[in-house]
Write a protein that holds these residues in place. Structure first.
Motif, PDB file in Angstrom:
ATOM      1  N   ARG A  85       0.831  -1.217   0.000  1.00  0.00           N
ATOM      2  CA  ARG A  85       0.000   0.000   0.000  1.00  0.00           C
ATOM      3  C   ARG A  85       0.859   1.258   0.000  1.00  0.00           C
ATOM      4  O   ARG A  85       0.553   2.235  -0.686  1.00  0.00           O
ATOM      5  N   ALA A  88       2.261   1.747  -3.397  1.00  0.00           N
ATOM      6  CA  ALA A  88       1.243   2.228  -4.330  1.00  0.00           C
ATOM      7  C   ALA A  88       0.964   3.715  -4.143  1.00  0.00           C
ATOM      8  O   ALA A  88       0.512   4.396  -5.072  1.00  0.00           O
ATOM      9  N   ASP A  89       1.230   4.244  -2.947  1.00  0.00           N
ATOM     10  CA  ASP A  89       0.981   5.652  -2.646  1.00  0.00           C
ATOM     11  C   ASP A  89       2.181   6.545  -2.958  1.00  0.00           C
ATOM     12  O   ASP A  89       2.245   7.690  -2.507  1.00  0.00           O
ATOM     13  N   ARG A  99      -3.273  15.909  -1.547  1.00  0.00           N
ATOM     14  CA  ARG A  99      -3.474  14.806  -2.482  1.00  0.00           C
ATOM     15  C   ARG A  99      -2.241  14.597  -3.347  1.00  0.00           C
ATOM     16  O   ARG A  99      -1.426  15.509  -3.526  1.00  0.00           O
ATOM     17  N   LEU A 104       0.798   6.383  -9.175  1.00  0.00           N
ATOM     18  CA  LEU A 104      -0.315   5.541  -9.604  1.00  0.00           C
ATOM     19  C   LEU A 104      -1.657   6.020  -9.067  1.00  0.00           C
ATOM     20  O   LEU A 104      -2.689   5.805  -9.683  1.00  0.00           O
ATOM     21  N   ARG A 105      -1.639   6.662  -7.888  1.00  0.00           N
ATOM     22  CA  ARG A 105      -2.897   7.099  -7.251  1.00  0.00           C
ATOM     23  C   ARG A 105      -3.015   8.618  -7.254  1.00  0.00           C
ATOM     24  O   ARG A 105      -3.586   9.199  -6.342  1.00  0.00           O
ATOM     25  N   ARG A 106      -2.526   9.250  -8.284  1.00  0.00           N
ATOM     26  CA  ARG A 106      -2.600  10.705  -8.350  1.00  0.00           C
ATOM     27  C   ARG A 106      -4.043  11.173  -8.252  1.00  0.00           C
ATOM     28  O   ARG A 106      -4.958  10.569  -8.828  1.00  0.00           O
ATOM     29  N   ALA A 108      -5.620  11.171  -5.376  1.00  0.00           N
ATOM     30  CA  ALA A 108      -6.097  10.623  -4.102  1.00  0.00           C
ATOM     31  C   ALA A 108      -5.131  11.008  -2.987  1.00  0.00           C
ATOM     32  O   ALA A 108      -3.963  11.315  -3.237  1.00  0.00           O
ATOM     33  N   ARG A 111      -2.725   7.050   1.855  1.00  0.00           N
ATOM     34  CA  ARG A 111      -3.469   6.363   2.907  1.00  0.00           C
ATOM     35  C   ARG A 111      -2.713   6.290   4.219  1.00  0.00           C
ATOM     36  O   ARG A 111      -3.319   6.292   5.294  1.00  0.00           O
ATOM     37  N   SER A 202      -5.204  -3.326  -3.125  1.00  0.00           N
ATOM     38  CA  SER A 202      -6.598  -2.898  -3.241  1.00  0.00           C
ATOM     39  C   SER A 202      -7.203  -2.622  -1.874  1.00  0.00           C
ATOM     40  O   SER A 202      -6.842  -3.236  -0.880  1.00  0.00           O
ATOM     41  N   SER A 203      -8.150  -1.691  -1.836  1.00  0.00           N
ATOM     42  CA  SER A 203      -8.860  -1.402  -0.586  1.00  0.00           C
ATOM     43  C   SER A 203     -10.041  -2.334  -0.380  1.00  0.00           C
ATOM     44  O   SER A 203     -10.641  -2.374   0.691  1.00  0.00           O
TER      45      SER A 203
END
Length: 257
Positions: A85, A88-89, A99, A104-106, A108, A111, A202-203
């Motif tokens: 995780r 991924a962030d 944000r 990959l999680r632009r 967002a 976490r 994944s969440s």
């Protein structure tokens, strides 16, 4: 996958975009899961073989590797969840919105900001079971990784020593066998690597999202997604990991694997 790696390095630099994300969790994983599966291998193998003077068979080696890999993965699966995780962030964070501007999680918000706080945050927001999301894929992967890597490594050493009449093990032998065993192991586990990364990052951990991906890309292409980058990563790790462990074992007087 190559495009994503190149883009991450271009946007955030090599360290911030590729090396730093999840580094703490990766180190923790090496000190727990990796240490367990390799450190316990020879003890489990010798217990399976029985006699002190008996040579282990390939089946003995595969079984010992599978046991230490599977048990180690089951014990330390939460560390893998946090690691994936946080990786991924990866990306730059906007100071105003908080944000991600890249990665990959632009768009967002990240976490987790800390490896150790992440465990508690996941439990509070998603429940304790979320720490074991994708654990079945991780255990299957670890079982295959440990058995294929350690068994092929040890078996190669035995065969090469016999073929060349080597009385003692040398560093070059360790390096060569480690590299080949790493390539074998990554080829065997790549489909489980892809599945584990998908589920743990994944969440929701839902398998239903896999259907459209597999139909679009094809099963083989999806399963071996990122194979070359993974091989580029695994090769250098295996090249140094097992030879270093061999030298530490020799220094401690416990003998080679």
């Amino acid at each position: 996958m190559t495009r994503v790696i190149t883009q991450s390095a271009a946007e955030d630099g090599f360290w911030r975009g590729l090396a730093e994300p999840g580094l703490g969790a990766t180190t923790l994983r090496a000190m727990t899961y990796v240490a367990f599966r390799i450190g316990m291998y020879s003890s489990v193998r010798d217990r399976i073989v029985g006699g002190a003077d008996d040579e282990p068979t390939l089946r003995d080696q595969l079984t010992a590797g599978a046991i230490t890999g599977g048990v180690g993965s089951a014990l330390f699966a939460p560390v893998d969840v946090v690691r994936l995780r946080m990786q991924a962030d990866a990306g730059s964070v906007c100071g105003e919105s908080g944000r991600l501007l890249t990665g990959l999680r632009r768009g967002a918000a990240p976490r987790h900001n800390s490896t150790f706080r992440a465990f508690g945050e996941i439990v509070r927001t998603e429940g304790a079971a979320s720490l074991y999301r994708g654990a079945h894929a991780a255990v299957a992967r670890a079982t295959l990784l440990s058995s294929s890597q350690l068994a092929s490594y040890e078996n190669l050493k035995l065969r090469i020593r016999a073929a060349l009449n080597l009385e003692e093990e040398v560093a070059v032998l360790h390096l060569g066998c480690a590299l080949i065993s790493g390539l074998i192991a990554q080829t065997v586990i790549q489909p489980f690597d892809t599945m584990r990364s998908f589920l743990m990052a994944s969440s929701t951990g839902s398998l239903s999202a896999l259907g459209p991906l597999i139909r679009t890309e094809g099963l083989f292409k999806w399963a071996y997604r990122g194979y070359l980058p993974a091989m580029a990563r695994q090769g250098p790790i295996m090249l140094f990991q097992l030879p270093l462990i061999e030298q530490f074992r020799a220094l401690l007087g416990v003998g080679y694997l």
